[in-house]
Design an enzyme around this catalytic site. Structure first.
Site, PDB file in Angstrom:
ATOM      1  N   ASP A 316       0.864  -1.176   0.000  1.00  0.00           N
ATOM      2  CA  ASP A 316       0.000   0.000   0.000  1.00  0.00           C
ATOM      3  C   ASP A 316       0.905   1.232   0.000  1.00  0.00           C
ATOM      4  O   ASP A 316       2.116   1.137   0.213  1.00  0.00           O
ATOM      5  CB  ASP A 316      -0.896  -0.039   1.233  1.00  0.00           C
ATOM      6  CG  ASP A 316      -1.789   1.173   1.350  1.00  0.00           C
ATOM      7  OD1 ASP A 316      -2.339   1.609   0.325  1.00  0.00           O
ATOM      8  OD2 ASP A 316      -1.919   1.715   2.472  1.00  0.00           O
ATOM      9  N   LYS A 317       0.322   2.412  -0.230  1.00  0.00           N
ATOM     10  CA  LYS A 317       1.131   3.637  -0.235  1.00  0.00           C
ATOM     11  C   LYS A 317       0.895   4.479   1.010  1.00  0.00           C
ATOM     12  O   LYS A 317       1.773   4.619   1.854  1.00  0.00           O
ATOM     13  CB  LYS A 317       0.838   4.481  -1.486  1.00  0.00           C
ATOM     14  CG  LYS A 317       1.728   5.720  -1.583  1.00  0.00           C
ATOM     15  CD  LYS A 317       1.357   6.593  -2.768  1.00  0.00           C
ATOM     16  CE  LYS A 317       0.068   7.359  -2.514  1.00  0.00           C
ATOM     17  NZ  LYS A 317       0.230   8.372  -1.431  1.00  0.00           N
ATOM     18  N   ASP A 573      -4.670   6.258  -4.738  1.00  0.00           N
ATOM     19  CA  ASP A 573      -4.362   7.601  -5.223  1.00  0.00           C
ATOM     20  C   ASP A 573      -4.405   7.672  -6.745  1.00  0.00           C
ATOM     21  O   ASP A 573      -4.390   6.647  -7.438  1.00  0.00           O
ATOM     22  CB  ASP A 573      -2.992   8.041  -4.727  1.00  0.00           C
ATOM     23  CG  ASP A 573      -3.069   8.703  -3.361  1.00  0.00           C
ATOM     24  OD1 ASP A 573      -4.183   9.062  -2.954  1.00  0.00           O
ATOM     25  OD2 ASP A 573      -2.026   8.843  -2.705  1.00  0.00           O
ATOM     26  N   ARG A 662      -5.883   3.804  -8.072  1.00  0.00           N
ATOM     27  CA  ARG A 662      -7.334   3.815  -7.925  1.00  0.00           C
ATOM     28  C   ARG A 662      -7.901   2.406  -7.822  1.00  0.00           C
ATOM     29  O   ARG A 662      -8.923   2.085  -8.412  1.00  0.00           O
ATOM     30  CB  ARG A 662      -7.987   4.548  -9.109  1.00  0.00           C
ATOM     31  CG  ARG A 662      -7.559   5.995  -9.307  1.00  0.00           C
ATOM     32  CD  ARG A 662      -7.945   6.873  -8.145  1.00  0.00           C
ATOM     33  NE  ARG A 662      -7.838   8.288  -8.460  1.00  0.00           N
ATOM     34  CZ  ARG A 662      -7.873   9.259  -7.550  1.00  0.00           C
ATOM     35  NH1 ARG A 662      -7.980   8.957  -6.272  1.00  0.00           N
ATOM     36  NH2 ARG A 662      -7.786  10.519  -7.906  1.00  0.00           N
ATOM     37  N   LYS A 668      -6.896  -5.417  -4.929  1.00  0.00           N
ATOM     38  CA  LYS A 668      -5.598  -5.706  -4.323  1.00  0.00           C
ATOM     39  C   LYS A 668      -5.459  -7.199  -4.055  1.00  0.00           C
ATOM     40  O   LYS A 668      -4.420  -7.807  -4.350  1.00  0.00           O
ATOM     41  CB  LYS A 668      -5.435  -4.921  -3.016  1.00  0.00           C
ATOM     42  CG  LYS A 668      -5.317  -3.412  -3.181  1.00  0.00           C
ATOM     43  CD  LYS A 668      -5.103  -2.740  -1.822  1.00  0.00           C
ATOM     44  CE  LYS A 668      -4.956  -1.227  -1.962  1.00  0.00           C
ATOM     45  NZ  LYS A 668      -4.708  -0.571  -0.657  1.00  0.00           N
ATOM     46  N   ASP A 687      -1.355  -0.909   6.150  1.00  0.00           N
ATOM     47  CA  ASP A 687      -1.570  -0.387   7.503  1.00  0.00           C
ATOM     48  C   ASP A 687      -3.024  -0.170   7.851  1.00  0.00           C
ATOM     49  O   ASP A 687      -3.332   0.120   9.006  1.00  0.00           O
ATOM     50  CB  ASP A 687      -0.823   0.938   7.669  1.00  0.00           C
ATOM     51  CG  ASP A 687      -1.495   2.070   6.907  1.00  0.00           C
ATOM     52  OD1 ASP A 687      -1.842   1.860   5.726  1.00  0.00           O
ATOM     53  OD2 ASP A 687      -1.682   3.152   7.484  1.00  0.00           O
ATOM     54  N   ASN A 690      -8.515  -1.384   4.766  1.00  0.00           N
ATOM     55  CA  ASN A 690      -8.701  -1.724   3.353  1.00  0.00           C
ATOM     56  C   ASN A 690      -7.572  -2.597   2.810  1.00  0.00           C
ATOM     57  O   ASN A 690      -7.618  -3.019   1.656  1.00  0.00           O
ATOM     58  CB  ASN A 690      -8.814  -0.444   2.508  1.00  0.00           C
ATOM     59  CG  ASN A 690      -7.592   0.438   2.629  1.00  0.00           C
ATOM     60  OD1 ASN A 690      -6.802   0.303   3.560  1.00  0.00           O
ATOM     61  ND2 ASN A 690      -7.418   1.342   1.694  1.00  0.00           N
TER      62      ASN A 690
END
Length: 1041
Positions: A316-317, A573, A662, A668, A687, A690
């Site tokens: 994840d970012k 994002d 997006r 994922k 973290d 989601n």
């Protein structure tokens, strides 16, 4: 199906229909433990094999071994494994008990009474204080904030429990009277979920709607599927090979081998050492995060060696790579850019002057920043205004507006007050159109109390706001601003508004209320109604918010990429923002060293053409020393996975890096499953809630204890405080675990095959009568005690120091390629056991059997030779010695003689006086010396030759550590080729399983090197200065270069 929750009603007819709040994470119960545990243990081929051999041992015509010596160890060993499971489950029980007996406060008839968490029932009103943990899923009725209102009587109409943590479609009906006009729609925004903590609020009260294991967290947690490591899968295959070997022996010689006993002892040893691996992770002080006070934790004790074989990391970012601390940096208002020169719009003199002069465009822009949110202002004791926000982006916008004198001062019910300079402006909040991942925007409808005008204020992603702009507005400059900010790695939002007519709003409000109160397809119906209002907007401008990278992220990713690990970023994002973050954290290299290939399109044909173009380019450039990555958004990804899965899978195999923008939580998880179907070892790290599905889907799940809560950390196999600890988790703990487990597994096969071969050789001189050279007691002691204790201390062995491992991550490739445990290495151990069996048998027989010695004496000589040989095998295979290892090796030898001396004093033991007679004879010690010399001499010679003339890169580094001198070049690590094709049944296509030479990572110190043929003779430097590796050209803070 619905459930009706009667609030604070002890006589509710439905109260007994729902479960209490007792949570249980236990895997077993007292009644199902034995059958369930046995079923799980015998679901593996290895254990089925043990049971079959044990059953054959009951047939006296097949084996002379006493069945008691067969079934005794079997029952003991399975009891040890079951005890470990029972102990783990007991710890889960204690954890559940602690949570269930935690004190909570229940409101009954207007009075607060203490109670236990497990006694909370559906419909009870729970009183929470600041920093209290939420005991169950609650609908918030009131808080200490001034606008909080507590409804005491009523009924909540809600769906049956489900695991969707993003949705809660319910209605609250108030008493009295029970009429439709008193329906209050409830959403997930009105709830607090189990295991969350109440922060920044003095108190809150809520009604329990879901309790116990029926909470959303309990439903989504479930019972995780047991994970089988790559090494366990290989061991199962090797066990199958042993089984075939024994069948041949049975057919040829008519006897059954005894290899099963020590192989099963290996299982117990592995269970023990794997538990220690997990404890090493828990005890690692270098992975303690001082900022959050959290240490690393291994929730899964069975898969540590898989950490050393990771090939893909899916990350994840926001909050994982970044700090999730938002700072307002730049903005564009009505075509004017602010903050471009200084990098901080709040310090831009032009913007300050525009605010001071009362520029209408700027004032409206700041008004939307201050009002269009769910932030709650709180007055501190010293008179300052503090903000409580669920979204870090919203808090950054509100604080930025306040610094520009547009202060969100207070909220009370539906009224909010804005302070601009010296004037106070009040607005009535009529409706809130909440943000969803589909709409990608949020809006509020407010009434200006000064002139009763109604306004719609909106903010959201540029692709969600700009298409809704009025027909005459030029949005080109705004598009350019959004792209420019995204290229700087900033998070962008567009702000807009429009004035509503009274009759237009009233007509729309009726439809919105109806959609908000439905329990069927509520989200879809609300989105449809919102679209009727969110059009013809006047777009005011664009905001740009910075989310800083965590410390150590670029270095961590660079190091793991040098270790041959591929990275995929999965984020919600927008594309340009994700690309810039990827550039800043060493995900990809800038041009010309790197190349980004875009997969886009809104229709199936467009996506198909784009995918084919990217795939063709990837095939052409795959052999070039260039960092090639592809970028895909959620919409194109949905089409590709649904209609072009074969091509996308091939692209995933060819690409080392991917950026997926997006994407939804389900997407994922689909991407992780895609790579797993190609037989790659995957690690997912995130973290937030989601990321839970992705984490649970991966071979290894890692959760970060971040600002978004502990959902990811609790669902993961491993939890860490910061992303930078991932390199130590993989390179140190993962690599050591793999090396130690590989040795332990093959050593166990070796020592069991050694005895098996001796038995086979003895059958030839005993007329293939099936007579066993060793008695049952000696065999049991050999397998369980004599040869197990020394190898258990292998958990402390380190072939290289931690410093060297971290400096040269390329050596992880030996683990990824399975260099230390594969059919080839197993064949080596197989040959070693055969050679040692020949040595022991020939020397023992020639030294004692022809001197009319008793068979028990010959057996003891052979057994002694095996014990001495295995002690020296452990010594030459150990890389670093500690006092504990010396005690285990030499103490075990001493213990062997002490035990047998004691047994030799017992007349009924069958070994009466044997050990005393042997030890008193010089010929016994000469025989042992000959066995050790003949058995270990060739082994040492081979190791010396390999170490001197054909050393591996690890040998070279070991030599450098011992000598303390630098090595300028070690050449390339030549990959061991693995099977190149694997049938992917789920895809009905054939894909290359392992990367061939052109797909292997470039083992170069240069961060620009990514993919190159291993046929190249270009050397790489192993001993370079650390500073040269950490390129300073990457901006951690996503600032403009």
């Amino acid at each position: 199906m619905k459930r009706y929750v009667y609030i604070n009603d002890d006589e509710s007819p439905t109260q007994d229909l729902y479960c209490d709040n007792r949570i249980s994470n236990r895997k077993y119960t007292v009644w199902n433990f034995l059958p369930k545990n046995l079923w799980e243990q015998f679901s593996r081929f290895m254990n089925q094999y043990f049971l079959l051999i044990a059953c054959l041992q009951l047939w006296s015509l097949i084996t002379p071994v006493n069945p008691a010596s067969t079934w005794g160890p079997l029952i003991f060993i399975f009891a040890v494994s079951a005890s470990k499971e029972a102990w783990d489950d007991y710890n889960r029980f204690l954890s559940d008990k602690k949570a269930n007996e935690k004190e909570v406060w229940i409101v009954k008839h207007g009075l607060k009474k203490p109670s236990r968490a497990q006694d909370v029932r559906v419909g009870d009103i729970v009183w929470l204080r600041e920093n209290d943990e939420v005991p169950c899923d609650l609908v918030v009725l009131g808080t200490s904030d001034p606008q909080g209102l507590c409804y005491i009587e009523g009924v909540i109409e809600c769906p049956n429990p489900d695991k969707d943590i993003r949705r809660f479609d319910a209605n609250l009906r108030l008493f009295p009277p029970f009429i439709d006009n008193d329906v209050c729609p409830l959403t997930i925004k009105n709830t607090v979920l189990q295991s969350c903590y109440l922060r920044n609020t003095e108190w809150a009260c809520g009604v329990a709607v879901y309790t116990g294991n029926e909470t959303k967290l309990g439903m989504s947690r479930g019972i995780p599927e047991p994970k089988l490591t790559a090494m366990d899968a290989m061991i199962d295959k090797l066990t199958g090979a042993i089984f075939v070997f024994q069948l041949v022996v049975v057919v040829v010689l008519g006897i059954a081998g005894n290899v099963w006993k020590d192989t099963e002892a290996r299982k117990v040893s592995l269970d023990l050492v794997k538990s220690l691996y997990a404890k090493f992770i828990d005890w690692d002080v270098e992975m303690f995060d001082q900022e959050t006070g959290s240490s690393s934790h291994a929730a899964n004790t069975a898969i540590s060696e898989d950490l050393g074989q990771v090939e893909y990391i899916m990350t994840d970012k926001t909050g994982t790579l970044t700090e999730n601390k938002m700072v307002f940096r730049r903005c564009c208002i009505s075509g004017t850019f602010y903050g471009n020169e200084s990098g901080d719009a709040l310090k831009d003199v032009r913007l300050q002057n525009a605010v001071a002069s009362g520029s209408p465009d700027v004032i409206r822009f700041l008004t939307v920043m201050a009002i269009c949110n769910t932030v709650i202002p709180v007055q501190s004791k010293n008179g300052n205004v503090l903000y409580k926000a669920q979204s870090q982006d919203e808090e950054a916008l509100v604080q930025a507006a306040a610094k520009l004198h547009m202060v969100l001062f207070s909220k009370s019910g539906n009224l909010l007050e804005i302070r601009f300079n010296a004037s106070a402006i009040k607005y009535e909040v009529l409706d809130i159109l909440e943000f969803t991942s589909d709409r990608k925007r949020m809006s509020v409808v407010v009434r200006d109390t000064r002139d009763d005008k109604i306004f719609l204020l909106s903010k959201g992603a540029d692709e969600a706001i700009l298409p809704c702009a009025s027909a005459g507005q030029q949005t080109r400059t705004l598009n350019e601003a959004a792209d420019q900010y995204a290229q700087l790695g900033l998070r962008t939002l567009c702000l807009a508004w429009r004035e509503l007519k009274e009759d237009e709003y009233q007509e729309w409000s009726l439809m919105f209320r109806e959609a908000s109160s439905t329990l069927v397809d509520r989200e879809w119906r609300i989105a449809e109604v919102c679209q009727r209002l969110e059009h013809d907007l006047e777009v005011l401008g664009v905001t740009a918010i910075e989310d800083r990278l965590q410390d150590g992220v670029p270095e961590t990713i660079e190091m793991l990429r040098r270790a041959g690990i591929n990275f995929w970023m999965l984020t919600g994002d927008k594309q340009n923002t994700a690309i810039q973050i990827a550039l800043s954290c060493n995900f990809i290299s800038p041009e010309p060293k790197g190349q980004l290939l875009l997969i886009d399109g809104k229709t199936e044909d467009e996506v198909c053409r784009s995918l084919e173009r990217v795939l063709l380019t990837m095939r052409i450039t795959s052999s070039e020393p260039k960092d090639v990555a592809f970028v895909v958004d959620g919409w194109a990804l949905e089409i590709a996975l649904k209609n072009h899965r074969k091509d996308f899978t091939e692209l995933a195999i060819l690409s080392r890096t991917a950026i997926c923008c997006r994407v939804t939580p389900s997407q994922k998880a689909q991407l992780v499953e895609l790579l797993k179907s190609c037989d790659y070892r995957t690690l997912a790290i995130g973290d937030g809630g989601n990321d839970v599905r992705m984490i649970q889907q991966a071979d290894i799940g890692v959760g970060i204890s971040g600002r978004e809560g502990l959902q990811a950390a609790r669902a993961a196999d491993y939890s860490i405080g910061k992303f930078r600890f991932l390199k130590r988790l993989i390179l140190v703990h993962g690599r050591y675990s793999y090396n130690r487990t590989a040795f332990l597994s093959q050593y166990s096969f070796y020592k069991s095959l050694l005895i098996c071969f001796i038995q086979i050789f003895f059958s030839f001189i005993s007329g293939v009568s099936g007579t066993s050279l060793f008695n049952s007691v000696s065999l049991m002691a050999y397998n369980v005690f004599y040869t197990s204790i020394p190898v258990l201390v292998s958990v402390l062995d380190k072939d290289l120091s931690e410093k060297t491992v971290m400096q040269h991550p390329q050596i992880l490739f030996y683990c990824q390629a399975g260099r230390l445990l594969n059919p080839s290495t197993f064949a080596g151990w197989f040959g070693r056991s055969l050679f040692h069996a020949i040595v022991v048998f020939i020397i023992s027989i020639n030294a004692f059997a022809y001197e009319k010695s008793e068979m028990e004496e010959v057996a003891m000589v052979a057994l002694s030779g095996c014990i001495w040989l295995q002690a020296f095998v452990v010594i030459i295979e150990t890389n670093s010695f500690t006092v504990l290892q010396h005690l285990a090796i030499w103490g075990n030898l001493i213990g062997f003689y002490i035990i047998n001396w004691i047994v030799s004093t017992i007349p009924s033991s069958g070994m009466y006086t044997i050990m005393f007679r042997l030890c008193s004879q010089p010929s016994y010690w000469i025989t042992i010396f000959l066995i050790v010399g003949a058995g270990m001499g060739p082994i040492l010679a081979i190791k010396y030759f390999r170490y001197t003339y054909t050393p591996s890169k690890i040998n070279t580094l070991q030599q450098a550590e011992r000598l303390g001198g630098p090595i300028l070049s070690l050449g390339n690590i030549d990959p061991q080729q693995r099977s190149m094709e694997k049938e992917v049944a789920a895809l009905s296509i054939t894909q290359p399983k392992s990367r061939n030479s052109v797909y292997e990572p470039l083992l170069s110190e240069s961060p620009s090197g990514t993919r190159r043929s291993f046929g190249s003779a270009a050397p790489f430097e192993f001993f370079q200065s650390q500073a040269s590796r950490l390129s300073s050209s990457y901006s951690r803070n996503c600032k403009d270069n």
